[in-house]
Design a protein around this motif. Structure first.
Motif, mmCIF file in Angstrom:
data_model
loop_
_atom_site.group_PDB
_atom_site.id
_atom_site.type_symbol
_atom_site.label_atom_id
_atom_site.label_comp_id
_atom_site.label_asym_id
_atom_site.label_seq_id
_atom_site.Cartn_x
_atom_site.Cartn_y
_atom_site.Cartn_z
ATOM 1 N N TYR A 167 0.835 -1.198 0.000
ATOM 2 C CA TYR A 167 0.000 0.000 0.000
ATOM 3 C C TYR A 167 0.871 1.249 0.000
ATOM 4 O O TYR A 167 0.664 2.177 -0.792
ATOM 5 C CB TYR A 167 -0.886 -0.079 1.238
ATOM 6 N N LYS A 168 1.897 1.244 0.863
ATOM 7 C CA LYS A 168 2.800 2.398 0.913
ATOM 8 C C LYS A 168 3.593 2.507 -0.395
ATOM 9 O O LYS A 168 3.838 3.595 -0.896
ATOM 10 C CB LYS A 168 3.759 2.266 2.100
ATOM 11 N N ALA A 203 1.468 4.118 -2.867
ATOM 12 C CA ALA A 203 1.292 5.532 -2.517
ATOM 13 C C ALA A 203 2.503 6.341 -2.962
ATOM 14 O O ALA A 203 2.373 7.388 -3.598
ATOM 15 C CB ALA A 203 1.069 5.679 -1.021
ATOM 16 N N PHE A 231 2.602 6.674 -6.727
ATOM 17 C CA PHE A 231 1.630 7.617 -7.290
ATOM 18 C C PHE A 231 2.012 9.064 -6.984
ATOM 19 O O PHE A 231 1.885 9.942 -7.831
ATOM 20 C CB PHE A 231 0.239 7.349 -6.713
ATOM 21 N N ASN A 232 2.401 9.338 -5.746
ATOM 22 C CA ASN A 232 2.603 10.724 -5.346
ATOM 23 C C ASN A 232 3.596 10.801 -4.189
ATOM 24 O O ASN A 232 3.227 10.610 -3.034
ATOM 25 C CB ASN A 232 1.259 11.328 -4.946
ATOM 26 N N THR A 267 5.277 13.407 -2.975
ATOM 27 C CA THR A 267 5.102 14.542 -2.068
ATOM 28 C C THR A 267 4.030 14.240 -1.033
ATOM 29 O O THR A 267 4.235 14.406 0.168
ATOM 30 C CB THR A 267 4.704 15.797 -2.854
ATOM 31 N N ALA A 268 2.874 13.785 -1.508
ATOM 32 C CA ALA A 268 1.784 13.491 -0.579
ATOM 33 C C ALA A 268 2.224 12.430 0.419
ATOM 34 O O ALA A 268 1.959 12.544 1.612
ATOM 35 C CB ALA A 268 0.547 13.030 -1.341
ATOM 36 N N SER A 269 2.929 11.409 -0.053
ATOM 37 C CA SER A 269 3.376 10.343 0.841
ATOM 38 C C SER A 269 4.255 10.906 1.949
ATOM 39 O O SER A 269 4.150 10.500 3.100
ATOM 40 C CB SER A 269 4.166 9.295 0.059
ATOM 41 N N LYS A 270 5.101 11.850 1.584
ATOM 42 C CA LYS A 270 5.978 12.474 2.576
ATOM 43 C C LYS A 270 5.131 13.161 3.646
ATOM 44 O O LYS A 270 5.369 13.021 4.836
ATOM 45 C CB LYS A 270 6.886 13.486 1.871
ATOM 46 N N TYR A 271 4.096 13.883 3.200
ATOM 47 C CA TYR A 271 3.229 14.582 4.147
ATOM 48 C C TYR A 271 2.405 13.613 4.990
ATOM 49 O O TYR A 271 1.895 13.973 6.036
ATOM 50 C CB TYR A 271 2.307 15.565 3.416
ATOM 51 N N MET A 272 2.240 12.391 4.500
ATOM 52 C CA MET A 272 1.463 11.410 5.257
ATOM 53 C C MET A 272 2.341 10.684 6.279
ATOM 54 O O MET A 272 1.891 9.764 6.934
ATOM 55 C CB MET A 272 0.852 10.351 4.332
ATOM 56 N N ILE A 294 4.932 8.808 5.523
ATOM 57 C CA ILE A 294 5.558 7.596 4.980
ATOM 58 C C ILE A 294 7.039 7.907 4.742
ATOM 59 O O ILE A 294 7.377 8.979 4.256
ATOM 60 C CB ILE A 294 4.877 7.184 3.653
ATOM 61 N N PHE A 305 5.216 21.211 11.194
ATOM 62 C CA PHE A 305 4.795 19.834 10.924
ATOM 63 C C PHE A 305 5.973 18.858 11.042
ATOM 64 O O PHE A 305 5.781 17.667 11.217
ATOM 65 C CB PHE A 305 4.183 19.768 9.518
ATOM 66 N N LEU A 326 8.686 18.674 8.725
ATOM 67 C CA LEU A 326 9.339 18.290 7.471
ATOM 68 C C LEU A 326 10.542 19.183 7.171
ATOM 69 O O LEU A 326 11.359 18.874 6.327
ATOM 70 C CB LEU A 326 8.344 18.366 6.313
ATOM 71 N N LYS A 333 -1.335 17.796 -4.585
ATOM 72 C CA LYS A 333 0.072 17.434 -4.528
ATOM 73 C C LYS A 333 0.439 16.847 -3.172
ATOM 74 O O LYS A 333 1.188 15.888 -3.084
ATOM 75 C CB LYS A 333 0.908 18.686 -4.780
ATOM 76 N N LYS A 334 -0.088 17.458 -2.087
ATOM 77 C CA LYS A 334 0.382 17.085 -0.765
ATOM 78 C C LYS A 334 -0.649 16.354 0.081
ATOM 79 O O LYS A 334 -0.305 15.730 1.076
ATOM 80 C CB LYS A 334 0.808 18.336 0.006
ATOM 81 N N ILE A 348 -3.658 10.851 -2.437
ATOM 82 C CA ILE A 348 -3.201 10.081 -3.586
ATOM 83 C C ILE A 348 -4.417 9.979 -4.488
ATOM 84 O O ILE A 348 -5.353 9.238 -4.184
ATOM 85 C CB ILE A 348 -2.733 8.682 -3.175
ATOM 86 N N GLU A 398 -5.153 8.609 -7.176
ATOM 87 C CA GLU A 398 -5.479 7.324 -7.802
ATOM 88 C C GLU A 398 -6.079 6.342 -6.807
ATOM 89 O O GLU A 398 -6.560 5.277 -7.190
ATOM 90 C CB GLU A 398 -4.237 6.704 -8.436
ATOM 91 N N PHE A 399 -6.040 6.671 -5.513
ATOM 92 C CA PHE A 399 -6.583 5.796 -4.481
ATOM 93 C C PHE A 399 -8.059 6.115 -4.240
ATOM 94 O O PHE A 399 -8.528 7.210 -4.526
ATOM 95 C CB PHE A 399 -5.828 6.003 -3.166
ATOM 96 N N LYS A 425 -2.713 7.807 7.001
ATOM 97 C CA LYS A 425 -1.894 8.176 8.150
ATOM 98 C C LYS A 425 -1.969 7.166 9.294
ATOM 99 O O LYS A 425 -1.420 7.404 10.355
ATOM 100 C CB LYS A 425 -2.287 9.565 8.644
#
Lengths: 346, 495
Positions: A222-223, A226, A229-230, A232-237, A239, B305, B307, B331-332, B335, B337-338, B347
């Motif tokens: 799953y990760k 993720a 696909f993205n 940047t978003a993964s970093k913010y989540m 992961i 946050f 980062l 972008k942030k 996902i 596509e999910f 999370k």
């Protein structure tokens, strides 16, 4: 997820079917231009592939390493890592597998087999880690680093093989003990008489199931998706992207070493220079054709197996290289039909 | 004379009717506002006009001649230009290279840069765009990027200009500038269609307004009869706005800050992005930060946050449980596509519960509690409207039950109903005793939600307001405050 899978699956099946039909049409035209009778050529080919147990066995035998390597690459591709280094990675791993099987001849098979898998996996995996680390630390595209590493790894294996491990005046390693050879299908089924198809094929099928489970059902998969696909978003989540990329490279590259099992323990009994014959590149096409779905990889590997063995079968009518042309047409038509179908299915 | 006439336009996507029997006319040399909720069919209609979609039925007349465009190229040839919500620029090209791309003027296969530069500088001066054509896109701010897109339209001789929510990314000062450009266009005899969510903008600039709801035209009015209350009712239909939650006094010791930044400086590429910044967040308090985009807001968020780690100064965090609704949701924040369910568990620490049943249940819960409108439980995020995507992200971040919540531009590009809902959720969190950091360029939003309020300029919080916010109901006090804030935002100090 169900909705997505169903709709996506439907779209995929439609696009793959259209592409296969399209490929046949183009192939027929091509054969006509060459002045050959398409009915005879295709008839001979399918007759040879499906008409005898031997043909079928050979086809499955040729598909086996493609399934294995395709699965490894599917893992990389899901993380948006375009690993073009399978050719080198799988050679390094296979070479080591042959050495382990030869030098630990005292071990029982039940211990030796996992040891071979592990050592091959680690060696190929580590060669996969090199481009991963360069990518993470320096931002170098893995496309370039993996392709260049192919040359380095192959040269290294060459050197080690010829200077240290090869049987005199050959380009192969010592033959492993007969007791380590994996049983052939023909030992159980009379119909496969003479074919090299061995139990590695079953191993490959299980590996595909495992890879499918890993990618679509586990937290790691799953990760992985993720991040693919993205990023940047993964970093913010929260992961850890780098960890995922390292693992994807390691596992994906590691798996490619298992193709050595088929050749060394299932067929010849030794590692031989050039055994892979661009397998690592063909597997890229196999994975792409399957949209990186490990179950799909089984089928696309079978298609490539048919083309491979079928090409040999019709070699006296048309040059067997025509099968490379067909492989190319398959990929091109998949890529172009795909966009259209995607548009239609939204 | 009408520049554009829509006649009985209907467009369906599968079961969804995006436009139904839409008919209205846009006068030449006027500003025509098109308003409506997310998913009301505004963008679809504009995409039809621009040749991206073909209508199922109905016709479009341009300057009284019936036209049918097969692609945007046809539309551009008819002097129609569109400024998209998401800019289409090449980061590594200069402004000049970006503008002429696709319509280069050449002499013997060589691009005539000299002529192009002269032409563009003419526009630049005429409309006071203030762009330096040699700069790369990656070096300029969002509002400047928007001006580059406008320059593109001018370069292609567009007479009819479509703007899709142009002010969503602009600060109040920049919005004023933008209006001036629009006025200039009108003076030149151009026709402007403006899609927007902001009603006070409509009042200020529109000559005629058309309201779309569920794909149909429900209201149309001229400048003279324009009433914001009527407009907002027409936009949402009979739904009552759910803005009924008010702030309660939170009985928590507010002496101790949850997060405290002292003298924080952040250097990047030789610039101080944050400069000796001081800020503290307390439980049960909403701290609003306003400023022109690019004054360090996003770095501030990343730093709190966790980062952004290479800073000097002192950061005191009494908790690591921080939720974030980021500024750029595509972008942030997700996902795309999910599915919704897969996005909701992004999370989760272990993420082992990815069984279909669990995800379906979770999704249903969020759809109900957060009023997310979806065609199907298992739809992928990409197919939701912006407001609904934002609600899913909100749900995820709030359900984490963290101590600190950061909301960065929470209602950007979100319609009235969803905005009201999101505001009520933010207040709910504050009332529950959470510490909230709210970053926005919408001053109304900031003033109505914040307990404390800071203006950020060049990486420093130049002034903090708190007691002033209590008199916000008073119109003259509010205007005075707004004036002060406006000055601070562009670096003019006030007493």
């Amino acid at each position: 997820m169900e909705f997505l899978l169903n709709k996506k699956l439907k779209a995929n099946i439609v696009s793959i079917s259209i592409s296969v039909v399209l490929t046949f049409l183009i192939t027929i035209i091509l054969l006509l231009i060459l002045g050959k009778n398409p009915v005879v050529v295709l008839g001979t080919m399918f007759g040879e592939v499906f008409g005898s147990g031997y043909g079928l066995g050979q086809t499955l035998f040729k598909a086996t390493p493609l399934i294995i390597c395709g699965c490894g690459l599917a893992i990389c591709f899901h993380a948006s890592i375009f690993n073009i280094g399978a050719e080198g990675q799988l050679n390094a791993g296979s070479f080591v597998i042959s050495l382990v099987a030869f030098y630990f001849s005292g071990l029982p098979f039940i211990l030796l087999f996992p040891l071979c898998l592990l050592s091959g996996f680690i060696v190929s995996g580590v060669f996969g880690l090199i481009p991963a680390i360069i990518k993470i630390k320096k931002g170098v595209s893995e496309v370039i680093s993996t392709i260049m590493l192919n040359f380095i790894i192959l040269a290294l294996v060459n050197y080690l093989l010829i200077d240290f491990f090869a049987v005199k005046s050959t380009v192969r390693t010592e033959k492993i003990s007969e007791s380590f050879m994996i049983p052939k299908f023909s030992e159980y089924f009379q119909m496969f008489q003479g074919s090299s198809l061995n139990l590695t094929f079953v191993f490959a099928l299980l590996l595909a199931l495992f890879t499918y489970y890993l990618i679509y059902k586990t937290s790691f998969g799953y990760k992985l998706r993720a991040v693919g696909f993205n990023e940047t978003a993964s970093k913010y989540m929260g992961i850890k992207n780098n960890k995922i990329i390292l693992l994807a490279f390691f596992i994906g590259s590691g798996i490619t070493s298992f193709v050595g099992i088929n050749f060394i323990m299932g067929y010849k009994g030794y590692y031989e220079l050039g055994f892979s014959n661009n397998l690592g590149f063909t597997a890229i096409a196999v994975a792409l054709l399957a949209k990186n779905n490990p179950i799909g990889v089984i089928f696309s590997a079978l298609l490539f197996g048919i083309l491979d063995y079928g090409g040999l079968a019709v070699n006296n009518i048309v040059p067997k290289e025509i099968m490379f042309v067909i492989q190319g047409i398959v990929i091109l038509s998949i890529l172009s039909v795909d966009k259209l179908v995607e548009k239609y299915y939204g | 004379m009408n520049a554009i006439e829509f006649k009985y336009i209907t467009k369906r996507f599968g079961d969804l009717t995006a436009n139904y029997n839409v008919s209205f006319a846009v006068r030449k040399n006027s500003v025509h506002c098109l308003i409506g909720e997310n998913g009301a069919g505004k963008s679809t209609l504009m995409k039809i006009l621009f040749g991206i979609y073909k209508p199922d039925s109905g016709i479009i007349k341009i300057n009284n001649v019936e036209k049918s465009f097969d692609s945007p190229l046809d539309a551009i040839k008819s002097n129609i230009g569109m400024l998209h919500q998401h800019f289409m620029l090449i980061e590594d090209f200069t402004i000049l290279e970006n503008v002429i791309l696709g319509s280069e003027v050449t002499i013997k296969y060589k691009i005539d840069f000299e002529w192009s530069e002269k032409t563009l500088n003419n526009f630049n001066d005429k409309y006071n765009l203030g762009l330096n054509l040699e700069q790369k896109i990656s070096e300029i701010s969002i509002s400047e990027q928007q001006k580059v897109e406008i320059l593109k339209l001018l370069y292609r001789n567009s007479e009819i200009l479509i703007f899709d929510e142009p002010t969503a990314v602009l600060s109040p000062v920049e919005v004023k500038e933008f209006y001036k450009i629009i006025e200039k266009f009108k003076d030149e005899g151009k026709t402007i269609i403006l899609i927007t969510h902001k009603l006070h903008e409509v009042k200020e600039i529109a000559d005629r307004v058309t309201v779309l709801r569920r794909g149909e035209v429900v209201y149309e009015t001229e400048k003279e009869n324009l009433d914001i209350n009527i407009l907002s009712r027409k936009i949402v239909g009979d739904v009552i706005l759910k803005n009924d939650i008010s702030k309660e006094t939170v009985m928590i010791n507010q002496e101790d800050s949850v997060i405290k930044l002292s003298n924080i400086t952040l250097r990047k590429n030789g610039h101080d992005i944050l400069n000796k910044l001081n800020l503290s967040l307390h439980n049960g308090e909403i701290y609003g930060v306003c400023g022109v985009e690019g004054n360090g807001q996003s770095e501030l968020v990343d730093l709190i946050f966790g980062l952004e780690k290479k800073f000097s100064g002192y950061l005191e965090k009494n908790t690591n449980k921080i939720s974030l609704v980021p500024d750029d949701r595509l972008k942030k924040g997700m996902i795309k596509e999910f599915t919704i369910g897969e996005n909701l568990i992004l999370k989760d620490k272990n993420k082992l519960n990815i069984t279909k049943k669990y995800l379906t249940g979770l999704t249903d819960e969020v759809i109900n509690n957060f009023d997310v409108r979806v065609p199907e439980n298992s739809v992928i995020m990409k197919l939701l409207s912006g407001g609904n995507q934002q609600k899913v992200i909100f749900a995820r971040e709030i359900e984490l039950n963290n101590d600190v919540l950061i909301f960065s531009h929470p209602t950007r590009g979100v319609d009235i109903n969803a905005t009201a809902f999101i505001h009520s959720k933010i207040i709910e969190q504050r009332n529950a005793g959470k510490a909230v950091l709210l970053i926005s360029s919408d001053l109304d939003e900031l003033l109505s939600l914040s307990d404390k309020f800071g203006v950020i300029y060049k990486g420093t919080l130049v002034k903090e307001f708190s007691s002033e916010l209590e008199n916000i109901q008073n119109e003259t006090m509010k205007n005075k405050l707004l004036e002060k804030i406006g000055k601070l935002m562009i670096g003019i100090s006030v007493e």
